[in-house]
Design a protein around this motif. Structure first.
Motif, PDB file in Angstrom:
ATOM      1  N   LYS A   1      30.685  44.186  34.505  1.00  0.00           N
ATOM      2  CA  LYS A   1      30.974  43.265  35.526  1.00  0.00           C
ATOM      3  C   LYS A   1      30.560  43.839  36.905  1.00  0.00           C
ATOM      4  N   LEU A   2      31.011  45.147  37.047  1.00  0.00           N
ATOM      5  CA  LEU A   2      30.861  45.785  38.330  1.00  0.00           C
ATOM      6  C   LEU A   2      29.367  46.036  38.696  1.00  0.00           C
TER       7      LEU A   2
ATOM      8  N   GLU B   1      34.263  40.099  49.739  1.00  0.00           N
ATOM      9  CA  GLU B   1      34.243  40.681  48.468  1.00  0.00           C
ATOM     10  C   GLU B   1      34.243  41.901  48.276  1.00  0.00           C
TER      11      GLU B   1
ATOM     12  N   VAL C   1      29.378  50.599  45.742  1.00  0.00           N
ATOM     13  CA  VAL C   1      29.892  49.519  46.634  1.00  0.00           C
ATOM     14  C   VAL C   1      30.061  49.625  47.985  1.00  0.00           C
TER      15      VAL C   1
ATOM     16  N   MET D   1      35.745  44.851  45.571  1.00  0.00           N
ATOM     17  CA  MET D   1      35.164  45.439  44.396  1.00  0.00           C
ATOM     18  C   MET D   1      34.881  46.782  44.692  1.00  0.00           C
TER      19      MET D   1
ATOM     20  N   GLY E   1      23.742  42.407  42.553  1.00  0.00           N
ATOM     21  CA  GLY E   1      23.215  41.014  42.850  1.00  0.00           C
ATOM     22  C   GLY E   1      22.550  40.912  44.120  1.00  0.00           C
TER      23      GLY E   1
ATOM     24  N   ARG F   1      26.835  44.087  37.839  1.00  0.00           N
ATOM     25  CA  ARG F   1      26.114  42.873  37.855  1.00  0.00           C
ATOM     26  C   ARG F   1      26.599  42.396  39.124  1.00  0.00           C
ATOM     27  N   TRP F   2      27.705  42.850  39.832  1.00  0.00           N
ATOM     28  CA  TRP F   2      27.998  42.358  41.179  1.00  0.00           C
ATOM     29  C   TRP F   2      27.222  43.566  42.091  1.00  0.00           C
TER      30      TRP F   2
ATOM     31  N   VAL G   1      25.443  38.972  48.501  1.00  0.00           N
ATOM     32  CA  VAL G   1      26.698  39.778  48.581  1.00  0.00           C
ATOM     33  C   VAL G   1      27.375  39.086  49.659  1.00  0.00           C
ATOM     34  N   LYS G   2      28.862  38.506  49.273  1.00  0.00           N
ATOM     35  CA  LYS G   2      29.562  38.139  50.178  1.00  0.00           C
ATOM     36  C   LYS G   2      30.436  39.381  50.661  1.00  0.00           C
TER      37      LYS G   2
ATOM     38  N   GLN H   1      24.343  45.689  31.801  1.00  0.00           N
ATOM     39  CA  GLN H   1      24.841  44.499  32.537  1.00  0.00           C
ATOM     40  C   GLN H   1      25.315  43.266  31.566  1.00  0.00           C
TER      41      GLN H   1
END
Length: 202
Positions: A133-134, A147, A182, A151, A140, A136-137, A143-144, A109
């Motif tokens: 980046k993927l 998004e 995701v 994603m 997280g 890390r999201w 989470v929104k 990450q």
């Protein structure tokens, strides 16, 4: 799906490939699946078998610089294992076999996307940055909802970029599971509520 073990398996496979420690079976797979035709073995005018150098494998100077960068990084106490010892630049045969899953979590990450800058091909650098980046999201704590759909698309793009950059030997079940991490967030919420870190610590 457990993101903790998926990250660890992806990290180990990625390092083995950029270190060039996956043998030569990937060439046969490239020919069989008609991927990376510029890397297929061929015979020159003298009849000798030529095997082009894989662009994702770091050269000896690049690998020394890669290990030096990781060893020069400084982290908070108990942040992780001794990465300077794990990626020793004096012994390039040194393989970081004692790293824990949490170390691979941090490597993928935050550390590898920085350490790979300027090393290898631009495609390899972009693929590793996008992968970081993927992840890390995905990992997280907040989470929104708006998004998630974007994603999902980004996750598919990351896997496609990895497929364009790395050989077929890199793609096993663990890489494929990136596409499903995701959508699972939409179903089950943030991963920190359901991954294995706290279970194994307990």
């Amino acid at each position: 799906l457990d993101p903790m073990h998926i990250e660890g398996n992806i990290g180990k496979s990625l390092i083995k490939h950029i270190y060039g420690e996956k043998g030569e079976n990937w060439r046969e797979a490239c020919v069989e699946q008609e991927m990376h035709p510029d890397l297929w073995p061929y015979k020159d005018a003298m009849g000798r078998l030529v095997k082009p150098v894989a662009p994702w494998v770091l050269s000896i100077p690049e690998r020394k610089e890669f290990c030096r960068r990781i060893g020069a990084m400084r982290f908070p106490t108990n942040y992780g294992a001794n990465l300077r010892k794990a990626f020793g630049e004096d012994d390039l045969r040194n393989w970081p076999s004692y790293l824990k899953t949490h170390d691979w979590h941090r490597l993928l990450q935050h550390i590898l996307p920085v350490a790979i800058i300027g090393l290898g091909t631009p495609e390899l650098q972009q693929a590793i940055w996008s992968l970081g980046k993927l992840l890390r999201w995905i990992c997280g704590k907040v989470v929104k909802e708006d998004e998630i759909s974007d994603m999902e698309t980004f996750g598919v793009e990351v896997v496609c970029n990895l497929e364009r950059t790395l050989p077929p030997s890199f793609f096993d079940c663990q890489i494929h599971l990136l596409v499903h991490l995701v959508p699972e967030i939409a179903l089950a919420g943030p991963v920190h509520c359901r991954w294995m870190y706290w279970v194994e610590r307990y």
